[in-house]
Design an enzyme around this catalytic site. Structure first.
Site, PDB file in Angstrom:
ATOM      1  N   ARG A  73       0.880  -1.173   0.000  1.00  0.00           N
ATOM      2  CA  ARG A  73       0.000   0.000   0.000  1.00  0.00           C
ATOM      3  C   ARG A  73       0.914   1.217   0.000  1.00  0.00           C
ATOM      4  NH1 ARG A  73      -5.425   1.014   1.797  1.00  0.00           N
ATOM      5  NH2 ARG A  73      -5.709   3.102   2.682  1.00  0.00           N
ATOM      6  N   HIS A 119      -7.164   1.482  -6.910  1.00  0.00           N
ATOM      7  CA  HIS A 119      -7.484   0.704  -5.700  1.00  0.00           C
ATOM      8  C   HIS A 119      -8.276  -0.537  -6.129  1.00  0.00           C
ATOM      9  CE1 HIS A 119      -7.894  -0.265  -1.631  1.00  0.00           C
ATOM     10  NE2 HIS A 119      -8.596   0.743  -1.163  1.00  0.00           N
ATOM     11  N   GLN A 134     -10.405  -2.844  -3.624  1.00  0.00           N
ATOM     12  CA  GLN A 134     -11.647  -2.228  -3.199  1.00  0.00           C
ATOM     13  C   GLN A 134     -12.753  -2.436  -4.230  1.00  0.00           C
ATOM     14  OE1 GLN A 134     -12.575  -0.422  -0.248  1.00  0.00           O
ATOM     15  NE2 GLN A 134     -14.523  -0.873  -1.248  1.00  0.00           N
ATOM     16  N   ASP A 164     -16.665   9.076  -2.731  1.00  0.00           N
ATOM     17  CA  ASP A 164     -15.496   8.888  -1.874  1.00  0.00           C
ATOM     18  C   ASP A 164     -15.200  10.223  -1.213  1.00  0.00           C
ATOM     19  OD1 ASP A 164     -13.347   7.710  -0.602  1.00  0.00           O
ATOM     20  OD2 ASP A 164     -12.150   7.404  -2.405  1.00  0.00           O
ATOM     21  N   CYS A 182     -16.200   3.541  -0.150  1.00  0.00           N
ATOM     22  CA  CYS A 182     -15.133   2.632   0.282  1.00  0.00           C
ATOM     23  C   CYS A 182     -14.720   2.838   1.735  1.00  0.00           C
ATOM     24  CB  CYS A 182     -13.928   2.768  -0.642  1.00  0.00           C
ATOM     25  SG  CYS A 182     -13.081   4.359  -0.550  1.00  0.00           S
ATOM     26  N   ARG A 188     -14.397  -6.728   1.407  1.00  0.00           N
ATOM     27  CA  ARG A 188     -12.949  -6.602   1.222  1.00  0.00           C
ATOM     28  C   ARG A 188     -12.264  -7.888   1.675  1.00  0.00           C
ATOM     29  NH1 ARG A 188     -10.320  -1.688   1.155  1.00  0.00           N
ATOM     30  NH2 ARG A 188      -8.461  -2.985   0.972  1.00  0.00           N
TER      31      ARG A 188
END
Length: 303
Positions: free
Chosen positions: A105, A132, A135, A223, A262, A290
């Site tokens: 990450r 991402h 996700q 988001d 998310c 997830r």
């Protein structure tokens, strides 16, 4: 030696492979391992490198690997030689001698690519500033649990055209659904990414008004307005305010449309509390998935 199966971005895999991963994820969620082994990764070890803070990514990968029978080692720049100048390439070479799969990450997508280029074990993109994918695999899984197959459906994105939006663009092409993105001009997705979607035959459009994107949509996604590393928070809030997902905007979506985010969320900014905590919200299923989607990714990466 066969090349490792990296999971770097949705656009780098074909639909059949992505669907295979989601089928595995769904089976594992049901407690029905496709190969009959409830702990298929026993004896395997996952190394996780965190250059950005994390809640969902860390916990879901760590728990998922343990549920599959494997082990986890958590690393950061502050407790490895990466923070003291060791190259990503050398880190990849060394970790490949110790572990079976690496998740990273990081801010910089080039570090992800460098890690994958030099690792001899699979590398998984846990998030970069560019995308991402884990996700959005969980998001597709969540949509299909609520509304059935996503192919041919309409997903609307309202807000910043960020890394999550980029992975939604990749997914729209690979899973063959319509994606409408409503973003203010300074914060749209990269033009090259929209050009890629068009060249691939994807049904992806960019509009300026949230109401236009959401009209008749089966899913509405947003988001946060200010992510880690973003500057000019005041400007972002001013330009993104018209893209807030509230009850009036959700009312323009199709009957039965779901809302996704998310997380973490800032109630009263990108979404109102009435929406994210309301009956159309699927965010908690999305967060749980997830875990399951990443178990499917780990199982695929390790064969």
């Amino acid at each position: 030696m066969d090349a490792p199966r990296h999971f770097l971005d949705i656009d780098r895999l074909d639909e059949a492979t992505l669907r295979h991963i989601l089928d595995w994820a769904a089976a594992l969620k049901r407690g029905d391992s496709p190969d009959g082994d409830a702990r298929p990764l026993a004896g395997r070890t996952l190394a996780m490198i965190f250059e950005k803070p994390s809640t969902r990514t860390r916990v879901s990968f760590e728990v998922g690997m343990q549920q599959l029978g494997g082990h986890v080692v958590v690393l950061s720049e502050t407790n490895t030689q990466l923070g003291r100048g060791e190259t990503v390439a050398d880190t990849a070479r060394v970790l490949s001698r110790y572990v079976d799969v690496i998740m990273i990450r990081t801010d910089d997508p080039e570090r992800l690519d460098e890690l994958a280029a030099h690792a001899t074990v699979p590398v998984i993109n846990g998030l970069t500033d560019r995308s991402h994918p884990c996700q959005v695999m969980a998001d597709v899984m969540t949509f299909e649990e609520h509304r059935g197959p996503i192919a041919g459906r309409v997903v609307a994105w309202s807000g910043d055209g960020n890394n999550v939006a980029a992975s939604w663009i990749h997914a729209a092409v690979r899973f063959r659904f319509t994606l409408r993105l409503a973003c203010p001009e300074p914060f749209g997705p990269p033009p090259a990414l929209l050009d890629w979607a068009k060249a691939e035959g994807g049904d992806v459009t960019l509009v300026r008004h949230a109401a236009e994107a959401v009209a008749g949509a089966d899913c509405v996604v947003t988001d946060v307005w200010v992510s880690m590393g973003n500057e000019d928070a005041e400007t972002r809030h001013r330009l993104l305010a018209p893209y807030r997902v509230d009850e009036a905007l959700m009312a323009r979506a199709a009957d039965g449309a779901v809302f996704m985010h998310c997380l973490p969320a800032h109630r009263g900014e990108e979404v109102t509390g009435a929406v994210i905590d309301g009956p159309r919200s699927a965010v908690w299923d999305e967060a749980e998935n997830r875990l399951h989607a990443q178990k499917g990714i780990l199982a695929w990466c390790l064969g």
